[in-house]
Design an enzyme around this catalytic site. Structure first.
Site, mmCIF file in Angstrom:
data_model
loop_
_atom_site.group_PDB
_atom_site.id
_atom_site.type_symbol
_atom_site.label_atom_id
_atom_site.label_comp_id
_atom_site.label_asym_id
_atom_site.label_seq_id
_atom_site.Cartn_x
_atom_site.Cartn_y
_atom_site.Cartn_z
ATOM 1 C CE LYS A 116 -4.534 0.865 0.466
ATOM 2 N NZ LYS A 116 -5.652 -0.062 0.254
HETATM 3 N N1 GLU Z 1 -7.426 0.119 -2.838
HETATM 4 C C1 GLU Z 1 -8.202 -1.070 -3.074
HETATM 5 C C2 GLU Z 1 -8.209 -1.936 -1.841
HETATM 6 O O1 GLU Z 1 -8.049 -1.454 -0.746
HETATM 7 C C3 GLU Z 1 -7.781 -1.796 -4.335
HETATM 8 C C4 GLU Z 1 -6.350 -2.223 -4.399
HETATM 9 C C5 GLU Z 1 -5.936 -2.801 -5.762
HETATM 10 O O2 GLU Z 1 -6.761 -2.914 -6.666
HETATM 11 O O3 GLU Z 1 -4.756 -3.118 -5.878
HETATM 12 O O4 GLU Z 1 -8.455 -3.109 -1.888
#
Ligand code: GLU
Length: 427
Positions: A116
């Site tokens: 992240k």
């Molecule tokens: N931000 C989204 C999540 O928290 C999607 C992450 C992604 O598609 O890599 O799952």
């Protein structure tokens, strides 16, 4: 937000999302059998990159922002997870979000680890040009650890397909060739996937109906309350309303509105697009006290905004029979206990909001093969993956007599630690 502010990661931190995550891991550990030997792996992010993101403002001044990219685990595949732009981003938050991606990706069995990123910034204070410069500088700074087979960012809170296009372009310019697979959630014209934008909200809707059926509620008659009207809450609201459910309350960053007879969701979404908030919408009563949102009478309560919203302060007052976590980490462990004691079912984030990353996986596969699928095909595959994963977690929860969260963590952590064990340590 300017360089006058001290670095947040050097300040003493209150209990943060990472602490909640560690407690969740402690709760699953007794269920991991011999793999518990490896559990410390999950409590230590593999790699943390903190970067300074300086930009020239439109007025000629220089502003600095804190940027993060955390690769929590790569045992099952490359890092994967979104990038968040928010003024309250902290290291603890990005660490927790990266770890929840590890568990989520394993729980729905997409071949990724967890990662992240985030920038501590209020993007509403930036012009489009400043936003672009910040995004590009951030991407250049994390360029050394991302890539289509290393770590693949995606949208999250306050980031969208335009931000992904800038990230893809910046990475590609640095590499010297166009690499569409370095991010997902891109515009369709740049190798994005049909259905990706609404995938998280669609997944929340699909699993809300699934959870309703399994608890004896009629999905077509659900009364739904949603916190957040962004890409998750907004899409979920639309799909629930289309299916015959009624949306009785919505809370966003500015206001809380409530209408027990049902809010006209298309009209509300149009209002929110025009005014940037649900505040001032005339088709519902406005609640002055934000805390009252949690006491609204409904069947399905969907936190679809930020972490640590359902706490020991409000968990005792919730009147829903199901909490469906569209957000990541909205319920603290203490609140989990209160909800469980009150017989309220919690469908955990790592399953409930996994629709987004599942279609990100489809997008990445399509980019690699340069062969694109129809929207029907994507939605069908998405529904199948989520309902199968939910069914397996439901069954395990019944067998082991644990919460759906613990069951989802058993499934996810077992897959991660099996991979860890099979790979062994090097050197
Ligand atoms: N931000 C989204 C999540 O928290 C999607 C992450 C992604 O598609 O890599 O799952």
């Amino acid at each position: 937000m300017t360089h006058h502010q001290p670095l947040s990661y050097l300040q003493p931190q209150p209990r943060g999302p990472w602490d909640d995550y560690l407690e969740q891991i402690d709760r699953v550990t007794p269920h991991l059998g011999s793999l518990a030997r490896w559990v410390e792996t999950l409590k230590r992010p593999k790699r943390i990159l903190i970067v300074d993101v300086p930009i020239e403002r439109d007025d000629g001044s220089i502003a600095h922002f804190e940027g993060y990219r955390v690769q929590h685990n790569t045992s099952r595949g490359p890092g994967k997870g979104g990038v968040r732009f928010h003024q309250d981003v902290t290291l603890s938050e990005v660490m927790a979000l990266s770890a929840w991606m590890t568990v989520k990706n394993a729980a729905v069995n997409v071949p990724y680890g967890g990662a992240k990123g985030g920038i501590r910034v209020d993007p509403k204070q930036l012009s489009q040009a400043e936003l672009q410069r910040m995004t590009r500088r951030y991407t250049s700074e994390i360029n050394i650890i991302i890539g289509p087979t290393k770590d693949i960012p995606a949208p999250d809170v306050n980031t969208n397909e335009q931000v992904m296009a800038w990230m893809m372009d910046t990475y590609s310019m640095n590499e010297g060739s166009t690499a569409t697979g370095v991010v997902t959630g891109k515009p369709i014209s740049l190798g994005g996937s049909l259905g990706r934008q609404e995938a998280t909200g669609r997944g929340v809707f699909v699993l809300g109906c699934e959870a309703a059926v399994r608890t004896g509620l009629d999905p077509a008659r659900l009364r739904v309350a949603i916190q957040g009207l962004g890409n998750v809450g907004g899409v979920a609201a639309r799909l629930f309303a289309q299916s015959g459910a009624i949306v009785v309350a919505i809370q966003d960053h500015e206001a809380t509105i409530c209408n027990p007879a049902g809010i006209d969701v298309p009209a509300l979404l149009a209002h929110a697009r025009r005014h940037g908030s649900v505040a001032g919408f005339t088709g519902a009563e406005s609640l002055a006290n934000r805390a009252e949102f949690w006491e609204v009478d409904c069947d399905l309560l969907i936190p679809a905004a930020l972490e640590q919203q359902i706490t020991e302060v409000n968990a005792g007052k919730i009147r829903a029979s199901i909490v469906l976590e569209g957000a990541n980490g909205p319920t603290t462990p203490a609140a989990d206990d209160i909800l469980a004691a009150r017989g309220i079912l919690v469908v955990p984030d790592v399953i409930a909001n996994a629709g987004g990353v599942t279609v990100s996986y489809f997008e990445w596969v399509q980019d690699f093969s340069s062969f694109f699928w129809s929207e029907d095909e994507i939605n069908q595959r998405l529904t199948r993956i989520l309902t199968d994963a939910f069914g397996a977690v439901w069954q395990l929860a019944a067998e082991r007599k644990v919460s759906l969260r613990t069951a989802a963590f058993i499934v996810g952590c077992t897959r991660v630690l099996q991979a860890r064990e099979m790979r062994g340590l090097y050197p």
